[in-house]
Write a protein that holds these residues in place. Structure first.
Motif, PDB file in Angstrom:
ATOM      1  N   VAL A   4       5.400   5.081   9.884  1.00  0.00           N
ATOM      2  CA  VAL A   4       6.827   4.722   9.974  1.00  0.00           C
ATOM      3  C   VAL A   4       7.169   3.409   9.293  1.00  0.00           C
ATOM      4  O   VAL A   4       8.348   3.127   9.064  1.00  0.00           O
ATOM      5  N   LYS A   5       6.185   2.602   8.959  1.00  0.00           N
ATOM      6  CA  LYS A   5       6.448   1.310   8.317  1.00  0.00           C
ATOM      7  C   LYS A   5       6.609   1.432   6.803  1.00  0.00           C
ATOM      8  O   LYS A   5       6.918   0.451   6.134  1.00  0.00           O
ATOM      9  N   CYS A   6       6.400   2.625   6.256  1.00  0.00           N
ATOM     10  CA  CYS A   6       6.408   2.805   4.800  1.00  0.00           C
ATOM     11  C   CYS A   6       7.821   2.825   4.216  1.00  0.00           C
ATOM     12  O   CYS A   6       8.789   3.198   4.873  1.00  0.00           O
ATOM     13  N   SER A   7       7.895   2.473   2.946  1.00  0.00           N
ATOM     14  CA  SER A   7       9.161   2.316   2.238  1.00  0.00           C
ATOM     15  C   SER A   7       9.918   3.626   2.053  1.00  0.00           C
ATOM     16  O   SER A   7       9.330   4.690   1.858  1.00  0.00           O
ATOM     17  N   GLN A   8      11.237   3.507   2.054  1.00  0.00           N
ATOM     18  CA  GLN A   8      12.089   4.642   1.693  1.00  0.00           C
ATOM     19  C   GLN A   8      11.838   5.061   0.251  1.00  0.00           C
ATOM     20  O   GLN A   8      12.021   6.232  -0.110  1.00  0.00           O
ATOM     21  N   ALA A   9      11.379   4.122  -0.586  1.00  0.00           N
ATOM     22  CA  ALA A   9      11.048   4.453  -1.977  1.00  0.00           C
ATOM     23  C   ALA A   9       9.969   5.525  -2.031  1.00  0.00           C
ATOM     24  O   ALA A   9      10.010   6.420  -2.888  1.00  0.00           O
ATOM     25  N   ALA A  20      10.063   3.365 -10.678  1.00  0.00           N
ATOM     26  CA  ALA A  20      10.147   4.097  -9.410  1.00  0.00           C
ATOM     27  C   ALA A  20      11.355   3.614  -8.604  1.00  0.00           C
ATOM     28  O   ALA A  20      11.947   2.575  -8.918  1.00  0.00           O
ATOM     29  N   PRO A  21      11.735   4.349  -7.560  1.00  0.00           N
ATOM     30  CA  PRO A  21      12.774   3.832  -6.659  1.00  0.00           C
ATOM     31  C   PRO A  21      12.385   2.457  -6.136  1.00  0.00           C
ATOM     32  O   PRO A  21      11.204   2.165  -5.937  1.00  0.00           O
ATOM     33  N   HIS A  22      13.370   1.591  -5.910  1.00  0.00           N
ATOM     34  CA  HIS A  22      13.064   0.221  -5.477  1.00  0.00           C
ATOM     35  C   HIS A  22      13.891  -0.184  -4.265  1.00  0.00           C
ATOM     36  O   HIS A  22      15.087   0.067  -4.202  1.00  0.00           O
ATOM     37  N   ALA A  76       0.811  -1.219   0.000  1.00  0.00           N
ATOM     38  CA  ALA A  76       0.000   0.000   0.000  1.00  0.00           C
ATOM     39  C   ALA A  76       0.844   1.269   0.000  1.00  0.00           C
ATOM     40  O   ALA A  76       0.402   2.308  -0.492  1.00  0.00           O
ATOM     41  N   ASP A  77       2.067   1.214   0.550  1.00  0.00           N
ATOM     42  CA  ASP A  77       2.896   2.419   0.532  1.00  0.00           C
ATOM     43  C   ASP A  77       3.309   2.781  -0.892  1.00  0.00           C
ATOM     44  O   ASP A  77       3.484   3.959  -1.216  1.00  0.00           O
ATOM     45  N   LEU A  78       3.416   1.776  -1.780  1.00  0.00           N
ATOM     46  CA  LEU A  78       3.732   2.066  -3.179  1.00  0.00           C
ATOM     47  C   LEU A  78       2.500   2.552  -3.931  1.00  0.00           C
ATOM     48  O   LEU A  78       2.606   3.354  -4.867  1.00  0.00           O
ATOM     49  N   VAL A  79       1.328   2.090  -3.531  1.00  0.00           N
ATOM     50  CA  VAL A  79       0.085   2.658  -4.069  1.00  0.00           C
ATOM     51  C   VAL A  79       0.000   4.133  -3.672  1.00  0.00           C
ATOM     52  O   VAL A  79      -0.309   4.999  -4.507  1.00  0.00           O
ATOM     53  N   LEU A  80       0.300   4.421  -2.419  1.00  0.00           N
ATOM     54  CA  LEU A  80       0.306   5.813  -1.948  1.00  0.00           C
ATOM     55  C   LEU A  80       1.291   6.649  -2.758  1.00  0.00           C
ATOM     56  O   LEU A  80       1.003   7.804  -3.103  1.00  0.00           O
ATOM     57  N   MET A  81       2.433   6.076  -3.099  1.00  0.00           N
ATOM     58  CA  MET A  81       3.434   6.774  -3.901  1.00  0.00           C
ATOM     59  C   MET A  81       2.849   7.234  -5.236  1.00  0.00           C
ATOM     60  O   MET A  81       3.023   8.389  -5.648  1.00  0.00           O
ATOM     61  N   LEU A  82       2.123   6.337  -5.908  1.00  0.00           N
ATOM     62  CA  LEU A  82       1.550   6.693  -7.204  1.00  0.00           C
ATOM     63  C   LEU A  82       0.425   7.706  -7.054  1.00  0.00           C
ATOM     64  O   LEU A  82       0.319   8.660  -7.839  1.00  0.00           O
TER      65      LEU A  82
END
Length: 203
Positions: free
Chosen positions: A44-49, A127-129, A20-26
Motif C-alpha cells: 500500500v505504500k507504493c506510488s500511484q505511478a 514514466a508517470p511521475h 523501489a516501487d519505481l524499480v518494480l515498475m520497470l
C-alpha cells in the motif's frame, strides 16, 4: 544491497535515489512484455505511478498489505510473476524462485536498462511521475496504535466516501494525490506516506 541481501537500493547515473516501487515498475514492464495480463502485487505504500504504468503496459495491479509474508502469500494466491514493496523487497517468480533476492533483482534491472538502450534517469522521466514524501514514522504505543488507525479510518471514510482503501490502514485518494496512515506491524508507531501530482499537492 542490505546486510542479508534481500533488499535492493538503487541510484541512477546522476546519483539520484530511485524508490523501489519505481524499480518494480520497470521490472514489471519486462515481465509484462513476456506475460501480458499478469497480476503484479505491491504494498500500500507504493506510488500511484506504479499503478498507472502497470495498467498502461497491460498488467493487473494488486495492492496488498505491507510485509514479507503478506506479499508472498498474495503472490501465491494470484499467481503473480512479480511482486514488491517500497522497502526494497522485490520478489521475482518469472524465471526465478519467487523470493526476494536483491542481487537477482539488481541483475534484472541492469538487463532491462541495457536492453532499453536509455539511461535509468530517462526511463523514469518518461514514466508517470508523482512527488512522494519519505515514510514518516510517528510514535504511537502498541496498545493504542490500531485503535487510532481505526478511528482515523472511520473519519476518513465519512469525509471521503468511496475513496478509502482499507486493505492495510487507510489509503485515501484525492483528486491530486493520496495519503496513507497505517499501524507499523513491528514497532510502536504509525507510518504515513503522502504523494501528489506536484510538490505543493504532496505537501
Amino acid at each position: 544491497f542490505d546486510g542479508d541481501g534481500d533488499r535492493l537500493g538503487v541510484e541512477d547515473e546522476e546519483d539520484e535515489g530511485v524508490n523501489a516501487d519505481l524499480v518494480l515498475m520497470l521490472l514489471a514492464r519486462q515481465v509484462l512484455a513476456r506475460l501480458p495480463g499478469s497480476p503484479i502485487v505491491f504494498d500500500v505504500k507504493c506510488s500511484q505511478a506504479l499503478i498507472e504504468d502497470l495498467v498502461a503496459h497491460g498488467g493487473v495491479p494488486v495492492m496488498w498489505k505491507t510485509g514479507h509474508s503478506h506479499i508472498k502469500s498474495k503472490m501465491k494466491e494470484t499467481g503473480a510473476p512479480l511482486a514488491g514493496e517500497r522497502s526494497g523487497h522485490i520478489f521475482v517468480k518469472e524465471g526465478f524462485h519467487g523470493y526476494d533476492d536483491g542481487i537477482f533483482a539488481g541483475l534484472r534491472l541492469a538487463e532491462y536498462v541495457s536492453q532499453a538502450g536509455k539511461p535509468l534517469s530517462r526511463l523514469l522521466a518518461e514514466a508517470p511521475h508523482y512527488d512522494t514524501s519519505p515514510e514518516i514514522h510517528v510514535d504511537c504505543g502498541d496498545e493504542v496504535k490500531y485503535g487510532v488507525v481505526d478511528r482515523l479510518t472511520a473519519e476518513l471514510e465519512r469525509d471521503h466516501p468511496g475513496r478509502v482503501n482499507t486493505v492495510n490502514g487507510a489509503r485515501v485518494t484525492f483528486d491530486d494525490g493520496w495519503g496513507l496512515v497505517r499501524a507499523s506491524s513491528n514497532l510502536p508507531e504509525l507510518v504515513l506516506v503522502f504523494e501528489g501530482r506536484t510538490g505543493p499537492a504532496m505537501e
